[in-house]
Write an enzyme that holds these catalytic residues in place. Structure first.
Site, short mmCIF file in Angstrom:
data_model
loop_
_atom_site.label_atom_id
_atom_site.label_comp_id
_atom_site.label_asym_id
_atom_site.label_seq_id
_atom_site.Cartn_x
_atom_site.Cartn_y
_atom_site.Cartn_z
N LYS A 129 0.88 -1.16 0.00
CA LYS A 129 0.00 0.00 0.00
C LYS A 129 0.92 1.21 0.00
O LYS A 129 1.68 1.41 0.93
CB LYS A 129 -0.81 0.00 1.31
N LYS B 274 -5.20 -9.03 -3.17
CA LYS B 274 -6.32 -9.02 -4.12
C LYS B 274 -6.52 -10.41 -4.69
O LYS B 274 -5.55 -11.11 -4.96
CB LYS B 274 -6.00 -8.08 -5.29
N LYS C 49 -2.72 -3.13 7.38
CA LYS C 49 -1.75 -2.08 7.69
C LYS C 49 -0.67 -2.64 8.58
O LYS C 49 -0.94 -3.47 9.45
CB LYS C 49 -2.46 -0.94 8.42
N CYS D 231 12.56 -11.37 41.85
CA CYS D 231 13.63 -11.56 42.81
C CYS D 231 12.97 -12.18 44.04
O CYS D 231 11.97 -11.68 44.54
CB CYS D 231 14.27 -10.22 43.16
ZN LIG Z 1 17.31 -9.25 43.82
#
Ligand SMILES: [Zn+2]
Length: 540
Positions: A5, A163, A187, A293
């Site tokens: 396009k 198409k 798009k 963590c």
């Molecule tokens: Zn850590």
């Protein structure tokens, strides 16, 4: 049949019975727009005369990127410049812009296949649009192939068009009132580019989540240079199947922070998930797509993040990331109350610290010893205890009372669910000692936070650029203030909204470009059109 396009200006060219170009017009929404015959004659790729007569050729006038490079900086994009060049009253001016033309449709000839049409256009002397062919099953791969080629093409494209090849099938599928059923455009979402993934770095957020960020070879997205791209979480890194030096598609979609969309071409060694916390070296735990963590109370980055959050929420300025790291590493500030224990002499040995600055920092902290309850609660940085929940809780009396609430009592409060209740009760208990220490220095004022402005733009920073259509700049600024917001003097990372009016010469303003550059580095400035801004504010 797949073709890009083209981001240009659609035009129709009519050739008379003798094969002479006698009418060229722009096509806006299927209607004939402005006549541009004289200008079309000045575009090298549009033949003035063809070997056959009585037909119409449709296509796109555009400017090649290599030509646009001469004007870049002066114009926002090749499309606008091409449109402007085509509308020049003096056709000789049009010629100077060296526009190009891709043909994609032919009317007035019976053909069986779309591909045949393309061949016929070529035969007539046009440059047909580039195209490839694929079946239904190859559409996604074809889309990705075009997306990957996008940067290398000498023209701007914002998607691909599929198409149906057989014209009889096109007729059978027909058209709706708005668009044909035999063609579909996809798009490329947001702006995207292909670049190399150099490395993945992991950082630990205040919440303890270990977050990956892709370090990429510098690439331009929406005019800003991008060197980092979000990878969201550990699960996403696995799903993408990342390898070092892989070619990856980087995309900016919806939001503002660019992210890695998919791998175009694999690199060498696979990117492994960390097995230790990148900050404290401690163990990690996995919860669905996220790594955490496992001992946040002893984790440097988590703790520095908490301190940064606290000092920011209570509105105390001057404590940037570098200073906080030093304060933490030297042991001067390990818990919230330590900020209030700081003395000028403690700060002096730190890097880039002078007597004046040290005094100012201490004074800043001491000026924040009275904290409204909602702000105090939010500043503690307890999971689920954000601004909204803190404001609700603050209506339920004193800090003492809130600290004594049970999960059941909390859950009974409208709009506080079981998950929030548990997190809040646990958090307040876990940080009980830290809160007690803080209360030796701080007075918490009860009830709702009366100092904070109310209104839909409460606490938001809004900046305007360009000329507004619906009101004067000053009026707009007054409106923001009335709705509880502020209008700072310039663009900075903590700006909430940049409202873009009409920019001079269709070119992005300095503020606009600065906001985009900051966003490319991870800032979260929402860039709004005037219409979007008006949509956001209540009707008055
Ligand atoms: Zn850590």
């Amino acid at each position: 049949v797949v073709s890009p396009k083209i981001d240009g200006v659609a035009i129709a060219l009519r050739y008379d019975a003798t094969g002479r170009l006698h009418l060229a017009a722009t096509r806006g929404n299927g209607f004939v727009g402005e006549e541009v015959t004289a200008q079309a004659h000045r575009i090298a790729e549009i033949p003035h005369r063809i070997s056959e007569g009585e037909l119409e050729v449709r296509g796109e006038v555009f400017m090649r990127r290599s030509v646009f490079a001469r004007y870049a900086g002066k114009f926002a994009n090749p499309r606008n410049l091409a449109a402007g060049a085509l509308k020049q009253k003096d056709p000789r001016k049009t010629a100077e812009y060296e526009l190009s033309f891709f043909a994609y449709d032919l009317l007035g000839r019976e053909v069986e296949l779309e591909t045949e049409k393309i061949e016929m256009l070529r035969h007539l002397g046009f440059v047909p649009i580039e195209s490839s062919r694929t079946g239904k099953e190859g559409m996604i791969a074809e889309f990705r192939r075009w997306a990957a080629r996008r940067e290398a093409l000498d023209y701007e494209t914002d998607g691909v068009v599929f198409k149906v090849n057989r014209i009889s099938e096109q007729r059978r599928l027909g058209e709706t009132a708005h668009h044909p059923r035999y063609a579909i455009a996809y798009k490329f979402q947001g702006e995207s580019a292909v670049t190399t993934l150099e490395d993945v770095i992991w950082s630990v957020a205040r919440s303890g989540v270990v977050t990956p960020v892709g370090i990429i070879a510098p690439v331009t997205l929406s005019g800003a240079t991008v060197t980092r791209a979000s990878l969201h979480n550990a699960g996403n890194v696995e799903k993408l199947g990342l390898t070092r030096n892989a070619r990856v598609e980087v995309m900016r979609r919806g939001g503002v922070i660019p992210h890695i969309e998919f791998v175009v071409e694999a690199g060498d060694e696979p990117v492994a998930l960390p097995d230790r916390c990148p900050s404290c070296g401690g163990p990690l735990r996995r919860e669905e797509d996220f790594l955490y963590c496992a001992r946040p109370d002893r984790c440097r980055d988590v703790q520095i993040g908490r301190l940064a959050h606290f000092i920011d929420r209570i509105g105390c300025e001057g404590f940037g990331p570098r200073l906080l790291e030093q304060l933490y590493d030297t042991g001067l500030v390990r818990e919230f109350a330590d900020f209030f224990r700081l003395r000028t002499a403690d700060l002096l040995p730190l890097e880039r610290m002078g007597e004046t600055l040290a005094r100012k920092l201490v004074a800043n902290v001491q000026a924040h010893r009275t904290i409204p309850l909602a702000t105090f609660l939010e500043a503690l940085g307890i999971p689920e205890l954000g601004k909204h929940v803190a404001t609700i809780l603050a209506r339920y009396g004193s800090l003492d009372r809130i600290r004594r609430l049970t999960e059941e009592e909390l859950t009974a409060i409208h709009s506080i669910g079981a998950v929030i209740a548990r997190s809040v009760v646990e958090g307040l208990a876990r940080h009980a000692e830290e809160i007690d220490h803080l209360l030796e220095f701080v007075t918490v004022t009860p009830g709702e936070d009366a100092e904070k402005p109310q209104g839909p733009l409460a606490g938001k920073k809004v900046l305007f650029t360009g000329k507004l259509q619906s009101m004067e700049r000053k009026e707009a600024q007054n409106l923001v203030t009335r709705l509880g917001g502020r209008c700072p003097s310039g663009v900075s990372r903590d700006l909430d909204f940049l409202v873009v009016g009409e920019e001079r010469g269709g070119k992005k303003s300095t503020k606009h470009r600065k906001a985009e550059a900051l966003n490319a580095q991870g800032a979260g400035i929402r860039i709004l059109t005037e219409a979007e801004f008006l949509e956001m504010i209540p009707k008055v």
